[in-house]
Write a protein that holds these residues in place. Structure first.
Motif, PDB file in Angstrom:
ATOM      1  N   ALA A  50      -4.962  -2.969   4.738  1.00  0.00           N
ATOM      2  CA  ALA A  50      -3.596  -2.870   4.224  1.00  0.00           C
ATOM      3  C   ALA A  50      -3.374  -1.438   4.153  1.00  0.00           C
ATOM      4  O   ALA A  50      -4.238  -0.622   3.829  1.00  0.00           O
ATOM      5  N   TYR A  51      -2.073  -0.808   4.062  1.00  0.00           N
ATOM      6  CA  TYR A  51      -1.908   0.356   3.819  1.00  0.00           C
ATOM      7  C   TYR A  51      -0.327   0.640   3.320  1.00  0.00           C
ATOM      8  O   TYR A  51       0.567  -0.200   3.302  1.00  0.00           O
ATOM      9  N   SER A  52      -0.385   1.751   2.664  1.00  0.00           N
ATOM     10  CA  SER A  52       0.988   1.971   1.885  1.00  0.00           C
ATOM     11  C   SER A  52       1.973   2.868   2.841  1.00  0.00           C
ATOM     12  O   SER A  52       1.402   3.530   3.733  1.00  0.00           O
ATOM     13  N   ILE A  53       3.277   2.750   2.600  1.00  0.00           N
ATOM     14  CA  ILE A  53       4.278   3.483   3.327  1.00  0.00           C
ATOM     15  C   ILE A  53       5.206   4.070   2.232  1.00  0.00           C
ATOM     16  O   ILE A  53       5.731   3.216   1.386  1.00  0.00           O
ATOM     17  N   GLY A  54       5.345   5.204   1.841  1.00  0.00           N
ATOM     18  CA  GLY A  54       6.351   5.780   1.100  1.00  0.00           C
ATOM     19  C   GLY A  54       5.985   6.495  -0.014  1.00  0.00           C
ATOM     20  O   GLY A  54       6.516   7.273  -0.915  1.00  0.00           O
ATOM     21  N   LEU A  55       4.604   6.730  -0.468  1.00  0.00           N
ATOM     22  CA  LEU A  55       3.953   7.380  -1.620  1.00  0.00           C
ATOM     23  C   LEU A  55       4.174   8.692  -1.252  1.00  0.00           C
ATOM     24  O   LEU A  55       4.554   9.402  -2.354  1.00  0.00           O
ATOM     25  N   TRP A  56       3.941   9.253  -0.047  1.00  0.00           N
ATOM     26  CA  TRP A  56       4.229  10.687   0.510  1.00  0.00           C
ATOM     27  C   TRP A  56       5.534  11.110   0.115  1.00  0.00           C
ATOM     28  O   TRP A  56       5.918  12.121  -0.546  1.00  0.00           O
ATOM     29  N   HIS A  57       6.753  10.181   0.472  1.00  0.00           N
ATOM     30  CA  HIS A  57       8.131  10.542   0.269  1.00  0.00           C
ATOM     31  C   HIS A  57       8.520  10.523  -1.196  1.00  0.00           C
ATOM     32  O   HIS A  57       8.900  11.485  -1.697  1.00  0.00           O
ATOM     33  N   THR A  58       7.921   9.559  -2.069  1.00  0.00           N
ATOM     34  CA  THR A  58       8.522   9.286  -3.231  1.00  0.00           C
ATOM     35  C   THR A  58       7.619  10.207  -4.381  1.00  0.00           C
ATOM     36  O   THR A  58       8.179  10.764  -5.169  1.00  0.00           O
ATOM     37  N   PHE A  59       6.496  10.460  -4.145  1.00  0.00           N
ATOM     38  CA  PHE A  59       5.385  10.945  -5.089  1.00  0.00           C
ATOM     39  C   PHE A  59       4.832  12.039  -4.720  1.00  0.00           C
ATOM     40  O   PHE A  59       3.909  12.760  -5.485  1.00  0.00           O
ATOM     41  N   GLY A  60       4.778  12.555  -3.438  1.00  0.00           N
ATOM     42  CA  GLY A  60       4.018  13.544  -2.806  1.00  0.00           C
ATOM     43  C   GLY A  60       2.631  13.331  -2.905  1.00  0.00           C
ATOM     44  O   GLY A  60       1.745  14.244  -2.799  1.00  0.00           O
ATOM     45  N   SER A  61       2.251  11.937  -2.789  1.00  0.00           N
ATOM     46  CA  SER A  61       0.650  11.565  -2.903  1.00  0.00           C
ATOM     47  C   SER A  61       0.523  11.120  -1.393  1.00  0.00           C
ATOM     48  O   SER A  61       1.299  10.549  -0.570  1.00  0.00           O
ATOM     49  N   PRO A  62      -0.861  11.180  -0.777  1.00  0.00           N
ATOM     50  CA  PRO A  62      -1.152  10.643   0.299  1.00  0.00           C
ATOM     51  C   PRO A  62      -0.875   9.201   0.294  1.00  0.00           C
ATOM     52  O   PRO A  62      -1.038   8.450  -0.659  1.00  0.00           O
ATOM     53  N   GLU A  63      -0.876   8.521   1.490  1.00  0.00           N
ATOM     54  CA  GLU A  63      -0.783   7.334   1.638  1.00  0.00           C
ATOM     55  C   GLU A  63      -2.140   6.502   1.574  1.00  0.00           C
ATOM     56  O   GLU A  63      -3.206   7.342   1.628  1.00  0.00           O
ATOM     57  N   LEU A  64      -2.026   5.443   1.081  1.00  0.00           N
ATOM     58  CA  LEU A  64      -3.415   4.544   0.905  1.00  0.00           C
ATOM     59  C   LEU A  64      -3.909   3.554   1.694  1.00  0.00           C
ATOM     60  O   LEU A  64      -2.846   3.036   2.378  1.00  0.00           O
ATOM     61  N   CYS A  65      -5.160   3.334   2.137  1.00  0.00           N
ATOM     62  CA  CYS A  65      -5.355   2.183   2.909  1.00  0.00           C
ATOM     63  C   CYS A  65      -6.734   1.601   2.680  1.00  0.00           C
ATOM     64  O   CYS A  65      -7.637   2.425   1.849  1.00  0.00           O
ATOM     65  N   LEU A  66      -6.797   0.512   2.754  1.00  0.00           N
ATOM     66  CA  LEU A  66      -8.271  -0.361   2.369  1.00  0.00           C
ATOM     67  C   LEU A  66      -8.395  -1.229   3.280  1.00  0.00           C
ATOM     68  O   LEU A  66      -7.685  -2.109   4.008  1.00  0.00           O
ATOM     69  N   VAL A  67      -9.784  -1.191   4.034  1.00  0.00           N
ATOM     70  CA  VAL A  67      -9.941  -1.807   5.188  1.00  0.00           C
ATOM     71  C   VAL A  67     -11.285  -2.567   4.858  1.00  0.00           C
ATOM     72  O   VAL A  67     -12.204  -2.344   4.018  1.00  0.00           O
ATOM     73  N   GLY A  68     -11.321  -3.957   5.544  1.00  0.00           N
ATOM     74  CA  GLY A  68     -12.443  -4.847   5.637  1.00  0.00           C
ATOM     75  C   GLY A  68     -12.386  -5.837   4.460  1.00  0.00           C
ATOM     76  O   GLY A  68     -13.197  -6.352   4.350  1.00  0.00           O
ATOM     77  N   VAL A  69     -11.346  -5.755   3.848  1.00  0.00           N
ATOM     78  CA  VAL A  69     -10.948  -6.834   2.743  1.00  0.00           C
ATOM     79  C   VAL A  69      -9.823  -7.651   3.388  1.00  0.00           C
ATOM     80  O   VAL A  69      -9.130  -7.312   3.701  1.00  0.00           O
ATOM     81  N   PRO A  70      -9.945  -8.900   3.219  1.00  0.00           N
ATOM     82  CA  PRO A  70      -8.833  -9.802   3.516  1.00  0.00           C
ATOM     83  C   PRO A  70      -7.282  -9.107   3.047  1.00  0.00           C
ATOM     84  O   PRO A  70      -7.441  -8.705   2.026  1.00  0.00           O
ATOM     85  N   HIS A  71      -6.427  -9.216   3.960  1.00  0.00           N
ATOM     86  CA  HIS A  71      -5.398  -8.725   3.667  1.00  0.00           C
ATOM     87  C   HIS A  71      -4.387  -8.978   2.594  1.00  0.00           C
ATOM     88  O   HIS A  71      -3.948  -8.237   1.868  1.00  0.00           O
TER      89      HIS A  71
END
Length: 183
Positions: free
Chosen positions: A54-75
């Motif tokens: 899963a990964y985020s969309i919009g953190l960069w736009h809204t908060f200036g934060s890198p987007e996040l992803c988490l891999v290898g865990v059930p979605h």
């Protein structure tokens, strides 16, 4: 919601109209709506033979934060954990290089490491984010869960099973473990 400051480039569908050759689809409209309402959206990917993520969309736009992803865990879990960390960011706890996050997942995976994602992974894993942001730059970090002994992927002593279930997205794609490199 904060407006992206001028020193940060943002080419997302909220900041710029779609490119002339591109017609945003239903997924894009849903992400624009979610980011406008909540500050971010989370996309869960399942059914891939290599694993789920899963990964985020919009953190960069809204908060200036890198987007996040988490891999290898059930979605369904990965989306929850990405949302939890995104909420921490929203609440004023920014990401910091080399720092870990605690209190996110519970159990022996309660601590998550943070590592920048190499740009060679973007086309393979983050299609909805690429569509939303229309073009780089948008930074992405991997939330990395430890093995049973608390070691992360960058530790040479990490259990091999940990490497098989989550790729080292901080390395170029051609250095990844086979199930992820081949997807």
């Amino acid at each position: 919601m904060p407006v992206p400051p001028p020193e940060r480039e943002c080419h997302c569908l909220r900041c710029e109209p779609p490119r002339w050759w591109r017609r945003p689809g239903t997924r894009d409209a849903a992400n624009v709506r979610m980011v406008g309402t909540h500050g971010w959206a989370v996309t869960g990917v399942f059914g891939d033979p290599a694993g789920e993520w899963a990964y985020s969309i919009g953190l960069w736009h809204t908060f200036g934060s890198p987007e996040l992803c988490l891999v290898g865990v059930p979605h369904q879990y990965a989306t929850r954990y990405v949302n939890t960390v995104a909420g921490q960011i929203r609440d004023g706890d920014p990401l910091e290089p080399g720092r870990v996050r605690t209190g996110v997942m519970g159990g022996h995976h309660d601590t998550l490491g943070i590592a920048p994602v190499h740009d060679s992974w973007y086309p393979r894993l983050f299609g909805a984010a690429i569509d939303y942001y229309q073009r780089p730059p948008f930074p992405m970090v991997q939330l990395v869960w430890p093995d049973g002994s608390g070691r992360f992927l960058w530790d040479p002593e990490v259990h091999d099973g940990n490497r098989d279930r989550q790729p080292s997205l901080f390395l170029p794609l051609d250095q990844a473990a086979a199930p992820w490199q081949d997807r």
